[in-house]
Write an enzyme that holds these catalytic residues in place. Structure first.
Site, PDB file in Angstrom:
ATOM      1  N   SER A 137      -1.826  -8.631   7.504  1.00 37.43           N
ATOM      2  CA  SER A 137      -0.954  -8.967   6.376  1.00 37.43           C
ATOM      3  C   SER A 137       0.173  -8.110   6.353  1.00 37.43           C
ATOM      4  O   SER A 137       0.513  -7.235   7.245  1.00 37.43           O
ATOM      5  CB  SER A 137      -1.748  -8.679   5.116  1.00 37.43           C
ATOM      6  OG  SER A 137      -1.731  -7.335   4.783  1.00 37.43           O
ATOM      7  N   ASP A 138       1.134  -8.417   5.496  1.00 37.36           N
ATOM      8  CA  ASP A 138       2.198  -7.715   5.434  1.00 37.36           C
ATOM      9  C   ASP A 138       1.927  -6.463   4.391  1.00 37.36           C
ATOM     10  O   ASP A 138       0.854  -6.608   3.768  1.00 37.36           O
ATOM     11  CB  ASP A 138       3.612  -8.476   5.177  1.00 37.36           C
ATOM     12  CG  ASP A 138       5.089  -7.533   5.152  1.00 37.36           C
ATOM     13  OD1 ASP A 138       4.864  -6.412   5.575  1.00 37.36           O
ATOM     14  OD2 ASP A 138       6.035  -8.102   5.502  1.00 37.36           O
ATOM     15  N   TRP A 139       2.821  -5.573   4.070  1.00 39.15           N
ATOM     16  CA  TRP A 139       2.534  -4.393   3.235  1.00 39.15           C
ATOM     17  C   TRP A 139       1.907  -4.786   1.848  1.00 39.15           C
ATOM     18  O   TRP A 139       2.785  -5.471   1.234  1.00 39.15           O
ATOM     19  CB  TRP A 139       3.783  -3.711   3.149  1.00 39.15           C
ATOM     20  CG  TRP A 139       3.443  -2.276   2.553  1.00 39.15           C
ATOM     21  CD1 TRP A 139       3.530  -2.042   0.958  1.00 39.15           C
ATOM     22  CD2 TRP A 139       3.672  -1.093   2.981  1.00 39.15           C
ATOM     23  NE1 TRP A 139       3.240  -0.585   0.715  1.00 39.15           N
ATOM     24  CE2 TRP A 139       3.404  -0.004   1.996  1.00 39.15           C
ATOM     25  CE3 TRP A 139       3.895  -0.362   4.328  1.00 39.15           C
ATOM     26  CZ2 TRP A 139       3.528   1.432   2.286  1.00 39.15           C
ATOM     27  CZ3 TRP A 139       3.716   0.949   4.429  1.00 39.15           C
ATOM     28  CH2 TRP A 139       3.604   1.825   3.510  1.00 39.15           C
TER      29      TRP A 139
END
Ligand code: BGC
Length: 754
Positions: A285-287
């Site tokens: 995932s992204d942050w």
């Protein structure tokens, strides 16, 4: 000839590389067996642990006892932003020797355009159109990172960007799907090499999947609403190329796509990535993008976010803890099966095996790779000069003459931090060579007069104007280093107004009054609307944020030691109100018409409503960009002649090719590099087609008066597009082809597909 032979050799090696990738994926059978063995002995908690990327801030230095304990218990799969090699080695030892699974960790970092040696921002490097060079920069970035115990970078970013307001356009490959695909593949090849387990190579991550660059209004993280055919024909193209070239990992994006956040988007992560593209790396995932599905309004709480992301096919969660906190319960409740969990773990372990971290957890031979070595700096210098795009050169004021006295003015002339651009967590301004220093070295202190005029790009103080004007008066030519500080582009740094910030325009207007010619050198993370500035300056060079070696590179260009060859990877707007503006747009039923267009100041008072014609344009900004996609001048000139089309009627199959050639001649007196571009137009389709699409390009080097025949061979299958039924097909009908030096000119021909 040398360049052409080198290019051909590069193509050959490239295809061998692509075939070696598929070979290595086949040979993964062994790896699958090893994974079976590892997974068999893992508890549920340990499996979930592999899905956790624990992140600390990009600036944090230490290693907490809490993190060490979690690793000791086998609850962590990878770590982000641990930058001290001794700490990396310490925690890796805990993972390998003390954790029950003995599975090594991956160590991730955003190494976007260099580690210590900073290369031009990706949008700048895209302007080089030179894939060999791009690959070389990312190989150096990989070597430097590996030497500091990083084995995974979050690059390349392959988001198509059509909106210069969006701060992340700086990190993007620009607006074109073909150019972006080639750039992405070149970056991946440089980072991973033929085999990411070879010491010095690191894992790549194609991001942000998908359509993040289409954020509404250029506002970061914003909603994306686009048709599936546009998604597939434009935005997904570079991701598909990245997947097929063996990018070890993918990162999901922050945005929602037609209502479904990408991090919980089964259509993207399952149907397209796994089913259609057969991707077998892992998706990160992204942050916090998993738990951000709560404010998106797509998940009620952390538990539902975990359920939606895991069900969609997202393998590893960056920083947020929804998997760690809820997957066990979701499995107990039978909402997620253990088989599903095993698949997620398998995807991650597969990459760990491919990366060779089981055999080489401690970064062996890392001392062989040095930072900022001579080759790296020389490559950075070439990369920065090849990224420069010459946009204007009135009366051939450039290159400068050796005996000229030079005034160096502007906030970016001696700004070692700013020239590095966005995402340079590990770059140091102390290593930067600035334009001012480079000119003082090459022209001698006595011939260079300096006053910044403005302390930084946004400055609203006129206090420095008088000394800038005084220095300018002593010179023969003014070099004005303008642009944006690094912080004005990049993540979450969108601008609604993309002209020169602060009082830069005003200072340029004052300097013009001295009567000295002005060369404008732009250092910025995006195209800058130049408006009234453009007529006031005699030459313009877009240098983007060029990195560590900005100074020597720009002085090479201005002195004519390097001939500018960069071409715009994005359409350059005149005014922000024209955005989105891109060359490969559909035509409309009423395209702009230069023969009837009446500009706002010429409209008669009380003109009859329909007297201006009814066409698609702006009354004030017209219908043309400031500079088209693919545009860039040189100190020499090139002529394009003798377009030849092999067979003008092609069968619609996988064998036929469109063969087109043209003769390109260097008509000037300086050796130069030209990027020859091939565009096509599919005149009528089952859905409307772009007015032009780039289908190939080639770089050639020509001596003065030398000619070369450039030959393109485009398989008919490359003319296929996704129609409204989402079938990928080339359609019969009439086509146009251009061999061109940018998206608005060229030699034009016709062909047909039967
Ligand atoms: C960015 C990513 C980046 C990640 C880790 C996010 O905010 O969108 O591009 O890789 O942070 O630093």
């Amino acid at each position: 000839m040398k360049t052409l032979t080198a290019k051909l050799l590069y193509c050959l090696l490239f295809s061998l590389w692509v075939s070696s990738i598929s070979y290595s994926q086949k040979s993964d059978l062994n790896i699958e067996k090893k994974i079976d063995k590892v997974i068999k002995n893992m508890t549920l908690e340990q499996k979930i642990g592999q899905l956790c990327l624990k992140g600390t801030s990009s600036r944090s230095k230490g290693l907490s006892e809490e993190l060490k304990n979690e690793v000791r218990l086998g609850l962590v799969g990878a770590i982000l932003n641990l930058t001290e090699p001794n700490l990396v080695l310490e925690i890796q030892k805990i993972a390998v020797e003390e954790s029950p699974t003995h599975i090594p960790l991956l160590f991730g970092r955003d190494v976007i355009h260099g580690y210590k040696t900073i290369f031009p921002i990706p949008l700048g490097l895209a302007a080089s159109w030179d894939m060999e060079l791009v690959e070389k920069t990312s190989k150096i970035a990989a070597n430097e990172s590996y030497s500091r115990c990083i084995n995974w970078t979050y690059a390349p970013m392959v988001d198509i960007a059509r909106d210069a307001r969006w701060g992340r356009i700086a990190e993007s490959p620009g607006e074109d799907p073909l150019l972006a695909s080639r750039l992405g593949v070149a970056y991946i090849k440089g980072f991973q090499g033929n085999n990411p387990s070879v010491p010095g190579q690191i894992l790549a991550c194609a991001k942000h999947f998908a359509a993040y660059g289409a954020a509404e209004g250029g506002r970061d993280y914003n909603t994306v609403s686009i048709s599936e055919s546009l998604l597939r024909n434009v935005y997904l193209k570079p991701f598909e190329a990245a997947a097929k070239s063996g990018a070890a990992t993918f990162m999901s994006s922050f945005n929602d796509l037609n209502g479904i956040p990408a991090s919980g988007n089964r259509f993207l992560l399952q149907k397209i990535l796994r089913e259609e593209w057969k991707y077998d790396g892992f998706v990160l995932s992204d942050w916090n993008s998993v738990t951000e599905m709560i404010p998106h309004g797509y998940a009620a709480d952390e538990k539902e976010a975990a359920l939606k992301s895991a069900s969609a096919g997202l393998d590893m969660e960056m920083t947020s803890l929804s998997y760690a906190n809820h997957l066990k319960t979701l499995i107990a409740e039978k909402k997620i099966s253990e088989k599903q969990l095993d698949e997620m773990v398998r995807n991650i372990l597969r990459i760990k095996f491919r990366a060779g971290v089981f055999e080489n957890p401690y970064f062996k031979d890392r001392e062989k790779f040095s930072l900022l070595n001579a080759d790296a700096l020389q490559t950075a210098r070439i990369a920065a000069s090849k990224s420069c795009v010459l946009l204007k050169n009135e009366n051939q004021i450039l290159p400068l003459k050796n005996n000229q006295k030079i005034a160096i003015i502007g906030p970016l002339a001696d700004a070692p931090r700013e020239q590095l651009g966005t995402w340079i967590f590990d770059g140091n301004k102390e290593d930067s060579q600035t334009p001012l220093k480079a000119f003082q070295n090459s022209f001698g202190q006595d011939n260079v007069f300096y006053a910044s005029g403005l302390s930084h790009s946004r400055s609203l103080s006129e206090n420095g104007f008088a000394s800038a004007i005084a220095e300018a008066k002593k010179s023969d030519v003014i070099l004005f280093f303008a642009g944006e500080e690094a912080i004005l582009s990049g993540e979450a740094h969108s601008r609604a107004n993309i002209n020169l910030p602060g009082l830069q325009e005003k200072l340029i207007a004052e300097l013009q009054k001295t009567g000295k010619p002005i060369v404008l050198i732009l250092l910025a993370g995006r195209p800058i609307t130049l408006g009234a500035v453009l007529p006031k300056v005699n030459a313009v060079i877009m240098a983007w944020h060029p990195g560590t070696m900005a100074g020597p590179a720009i002085s090479d260009i201005l002195l004519g030691l390097a001939n500018p060859s960069g071409k715009l990877p994005v359409t350059w707007p005149k005014e922000v109100g024209q955005i989105p503006i891109y060359y490969n747009h559909p035509n409309t039923g009423r395209p702009a018409d230069p023969t009837t267009f009446v500009a706002i100041q010429n409209i008669p008072v009380e003109a009859w409503q329909s007297s201006l014609g009814n066409n698609s344009h702006y009354l004030d900004a017209g219908y043309e960009p400031q500079f088209p996609f693919g545009f860039g001048l040189s100190y020499t000139t090139f002529s394009y002649d003798n377009l030849k089309i092999g067979k003008a009627i092609l069968k619609n199959n996988n064998i036929e090719k469109l063969n087109v050639s043209a003769v390109i001649t260097n008509t000037g007196n300086t050796p130069g590099i030209e990027t020859v571009q091939l565009y096509i137009r599919d005149i009528t389709g089952s859905i409307v087609r772009p007015i032009r699409e780039l289908k190939d390009f080639l770089q050639i080097e020509l001596k003065p008066k030398e000619s070369k025949t450039v030959q393109f061979s485009i398989p008919v299958s490359d003319l296929a597009f996704y129609n409204d039924k989402m079938e990928l097909k080339a359609e019969p009908g009439d086509f146009k082809v251009w061999i061109a030096s940018h998206a608005e000119n060229g030699l034009e021909g016709d062909f047909k597909i039967e």
